[in-house]
Design a protein around this motif. Structure first.
Motif, PDB file in Angstrom:
ATOM      1  N   GLU A  73       0.802  -1.090   0.128  1.00  0.00           N
ATOM      2  CA  GLU A  73       0.072  -0.113  -0.135  1.00  0.00           C
ATOM      3  C   GLU A  73       0.717   1.156   0.093  1.00  0.00           C
ATOM      4  N   ASP A  74       1.923   1.120   0.826  1.00  0.00           N
ATOM      5  CA  ASP A  74       2.945   2.401   0.694  1.00  0.00           C
ATOM      6  C   ASP A  74       3.422   2.730  -0.640  1.00  0.00           C
ATOM      7  N   THR A  75       3.605   1.668  -1.474  1.00  0.00           N
ATOM      8  CA  THR A  75       4.116   2.036  -2.910  1.00  0.00           C
ATOM      9  C   THR A  75       3.044   2.547  -3.612  1.00  0.00           C
ATOM     10  N   THR A  76       1.748   1.869  -3.526  1.00  0.00           N
ATOM     11  CA  THR A  76       0.792   2.293  -4.302  1.00  0.00           C
ATOM     12  C   THR A  76       0.280   3.842  -3.962  1.00  0.00           C
ATOM     13  N   GLU A  77       0.327   4.004  -2.721  1.00  0.00           N
ATOM     14  CA  GLU A  77       0.183   5.642  -2.353  1.00  0.00           C
ATOM     15  C   GLU A  77       1.211   6.630  -3.070  1.00  0.00           C
ATOM     16  N   LYS A  78       2.440   6.091  -3.038  1.00  0.00           N
ATOM     17  CA  LYS A  78       3.604   6.915  -3.816  1.00  0.00           C
ATOM     18  C   LYS A  78       3.241   7.098  -5.150  1.00  0.00           C
ATOM     19  N   VAL A  79       2.618   6.040  -5.738  1.00  0.00           N
ATOM     20  CA  VAL A  79       2.231   6.122  -7.241  1.00  0.00           C
ATOM     21  C   VAL A  79       1.200   7.058  -7.314  1.00  0.00           C
ATOM     22  N   GLN A  80       0.044   7.023  -6.322  1.00  0.00           N
ATOM     23  CA  GLN A  80      -1.055   8.003  -6.442  1.00  0.00           C
ATOM     24  C   GLN A  80      -0.440   9.474  -6.494  1.00  0.00           C
ATOM     25  N   ARG A  81       0.302   9.714  -5.405  1.00  0.00           N
ATOM     26  CA  ARG A  81       0.793  11.125  -5.131  1.00  0.00           C
ATOM     27  C   ARG A  81       1.552  11.520  -6.455  1.00  0.00           C
ATOM     28  N   ALA A  82       2.263  10.737  -7.242  1.00  0.00           N
ATOM     29  CA  ALA A  82       3.135  11.063  -8.244  1.00  0.00           C
ATOM     30  C   ALA A  82       1.912  11.368  -9.391  1.00  0.00           C
ATOM     31  N   ALA A  83       0.943  10.452  -9.675  1.00  0.00           N
ATOM     32  CA  ALA A  83       0.031  10.628 -10.715  1.00  0.00           C
ATOM     33  C   ALA A  83      -0.795  11.952 -10.658  1.00  0.00           C
ATOM     34  N   LYS A  84      -1.056  12.330  -9.123  1.00  0.00           N
ATOM     35  CA  LYS A  84      -1.908  13.389  -8.835  1.00  0.00           C
ATOM     36  C   LYS A  84      -0.919  14.822  -9.366  1.00  0.00           C
ATOM     37  N   GLU A  85       0.364  14.801  -9.044  1.00  0.00           N
ATOM     38  CA  GLU A  85       1.130  15.826  -9.414  1.00  0.00           C
ATOM     39  C   GLU A  85       1.490  15.895 -10.883  1.00  0.00           C
ATOM     40  N   SER A  86       1.361  14.760 -11.610  1.00  0.00           N
ATOM     41  CA  SER A  86       1.512  14.845 -13.072  1.00  0.00           C
ATOM     42  C   SER A  86       0.067  15.115 -13.575  1.00  0.00           C
ATOM     43  N   GLY A  87      -1.020  14.979 -12.891  1.00  0.00           N
ATOM     44  CA  GLY A  87      -2.357  15.186 -13.450  1.00  0.00           C
ATOM     45  C   GLY A  87      -2.889  14.083 -14.163  1.00  0.00           C
ATOM     46  N   ASP A  88      -2.280  12.946 -14.029  1.00  0.00           N
ATOM     47  CA  ASP A  88      -2.748  11.611 -14.461  1.00  0.00           C
ATOM     48  C   ASP A  88      -3.717  10.892 -13.529  1.00  0.00           C
ATOM     49  N   LEU A  89      -3.953  11.268 -12.205  1.00  0.00           N
ATOM     50  CA  LEU A  89      -4.579  10.148 -11.280  1.00  0.00           C
ATOM     51  C   LEU A  89      -5.998  10.009 -12.045  1.00  0.00           C
ATOM     52  N   GLU A  90      -6.736  11.019 -12.559  1.00  0.00           N
ATOM     53  CA  GLU A  90      -8.109  11.038 -12.818  1.00  0.00           C
ATOM     54  C   GLU A  90      -8.274   9.939 -14.056  1.00  0.00           C
ATOM     55  N   VAL A  91      -7.335   9.682 -14.857  1.00  0.00           N
ATOM     56  CA  VAL A  91      -7.381   8.701 -15.918  1.00  0.00           C
ATOM     57  C   VAL A  91      -6.660   7.361 -15.786  1.00  0.00           C
ATOM     58  N   LEU A  92      -6.321   7.071 -14.518  1.00  0.00           N
ATOM     59  CA  LEU A  92      -5.545   5.859 -14.280  1.00  0.00           C
ATOM     60  C   LEU A  92      -6.374   4.960 -13.523  1.00  0.00           C
ATOM     61  N   SER A  93      -6.493   3.741 -13.653  1.00  0.00           N
ATOM     62  CA  SER A  93      -7.540   2.815 -12.772  1.00  0.00           C
ATOM     63  C   SER A  93      -6.645   2.307 -11.795  1.00  0.00           C
ATOM     64  N   GLU A  94      -7.339   1.703 -10.841  1.00  0.00           N
ATOM     65  CA  GLU A  94      -6.684   0.938  -9.815  1.00  0.00           C
ATOM     66  C   GLU A  94      -5.784  -0.037 -10.444  1.00  0.00           C
ATOM     67  N   THR A  95      -5.870  -0.934 -11.372  1.00  0.00           N
ATOM     68  CA  THR A  95      -4.913  -1.773 -12.057  1.00  0.00           C
ATOM     69  C   THR A  95      -3.757  -1.030 -12.411  1.00  0.00           C
ATOM     70  N   ASP A  96      -3.987   0.167 -13.193  1.00  0.00           N
ATOM     71  CA  ASP A  96      -2.752   1.029 -13.734  1.00  0.00           C
ATOM     72  C   ASP A  96      -1.969   1.484 -12.615  1.00  0.00           C
ATOM     73  N   VAL A  97      -2.569   2.085 -11.565  1.00  0.00           N
ATOM     74  CA  VAL A  97      -1.492   2.284 -10.317  1.00  0.00           C
ATOM     75  C   VAL A  97      -0.911   1.211  -9.761  1.00  0.00           C
ATOM     76  N   ARG A  98      -1.432   0.378  -9.646  1.00  0.00           N
ATOM     77  CA  ARG A  98      -0.865  -1.191  -8.965  1.00  0.00           C
ATOM     78  C   ARG A  98       0.069  -1.640  -9.802  1.00  0.00           C
ATOM     79  N   LEU A  99      -0.056  -1.408 -11.254  1.00  0.00           N
ATOM     80  CA  LEU A  99       1.193  -2.049 -12.145  1.00  0.00           C
ATOM     81  C   LEU A  99       2.304  -0.880 -12.062  1.00  0.00           C
ATOM     82  N   VAL A 100       1.995   0.205 -11.872  1.00  0.00           N
ATOM     83  CA  VAL A 100       3.270   1.165 -11.814  1.00  0.00           C
ATOM     84  C   VAL A 100       3.905   0.942 -10.425  1.00  0.00           C
ATOM     85  N   ALA A 101       3.098   0.522  -9.507  1.00  0.00           N
ATOM     86  CA  ALA A 101       3.668   0.446  -8.065  1.00  0.00           C
ATOM     87  C   ALA A 101       4.560  -1.247  -8.275  1.00  0.00           C
TER      88      ALA A 101
END
Length: 152
Positions: A52-80
Motif C-alpha cells: 500500500e505504501d508504494t501504491t500511495e506513492k504512485v497515486q501521489r506522483a499521478a496526482k502531481e502529474s495530473g494523470d490520476l483521474e485517468v488511471l485505473s486501480e490496475t494501472d496504479v498497481r502495475l506502476v507500483a
C-alpha cells in the motif's frame, strides 16, 4: 524483469526475460489474451501484489502529474509493482508511461510509440476559462467543472 500490462497479453508480447504482473490484469482480459495470461502464469510468470505504501506513492506522483483521474486501480498497481520490482513496465498507456517516467521506472511500449516527454497537466474551468495547476472538484471562482488540458 518485465511487468506486463494487459496490452502485453492482448498484443502477444514475447520476451526471454522474467515476467511479472498483478492479479487485476487477469480480470481485464478475455479470450486468447486471457489464455496467454494463464499459460504464462503456469510457466512461471511472477504474480506480484504491491504494498500500500508504494501504491500511495504512485497515486501521489499521478496526482502531481495530473494523470490520476485517468488511471485505473490496475494501472496504479502495475506502476507500483514495476517500482517495487525495479522492473521495466510494458504498456501502451500514455498516462501510465508519464507516471512511470516521473518515478524513474523504465517503460517499453508494444503497439504504439512511447511518450516523448513527461507532462504536467493543467485544469481549465469549463465556465470561466481560468486555468489551475491542481485538480479541483469545481472552479473556486464560478463553480463550474474543470477539464484536464494538455499543457503544450
Amino acid at each position: 524483469m518485465y511487468v506486463l500490462d494487459s496490452s502485453a497479453f492482448i498484443h502477444d508480447f514475447h520476451t526471454t526475460e522474467q515476467t511479472a504482473t498483478i492479479p487485476l490484469v487477469r480480470e481485464e482480459l478475455e479470450d486468447e489474451s486471457a489464455y496467454r495470461y494463464d499459460a504464462m502464469e503456469g510457466s512461471g510468470m511472477h504474480i506480484h501484489i504491491p504494498n500500500e505504501d508504494t501504491t500511495e506513492k504512485v497515486q501521489r506522483a499521478a496526482k502531481e502529474s495530473g494523470d490520476l483521474e485517468v488511471l485505473s486501480e490496475t494501472d496504479v498497481r502495475l506502476v507500483a509493482a514495476s517500482f517495487e520490482l525495479d522492473a521495466t513496465l510494458v504498456t501502451d498507456d500514455y498516462a501510465m508511461q508519464n507516471v512511470a517516467e516521473k518515478l524513474n521506472v523504465d517503460v517499453e511500449v508494444i503497439a504504439r510509440e512511447g511518450i516523448d516527454e513527461q507532462r504536467h497537466w493543467h485544469y481549465q474551468c469549463q465556465g470561466c476559462g481560468r486555468e489551475f495547476d491542481e485538480e479541483k472538484d469545481r472552479c473556486p471562482i464560478c463553480g463550474s467543472s474543470l477539464a484536464r488540458k494538455n499543457p503544450s
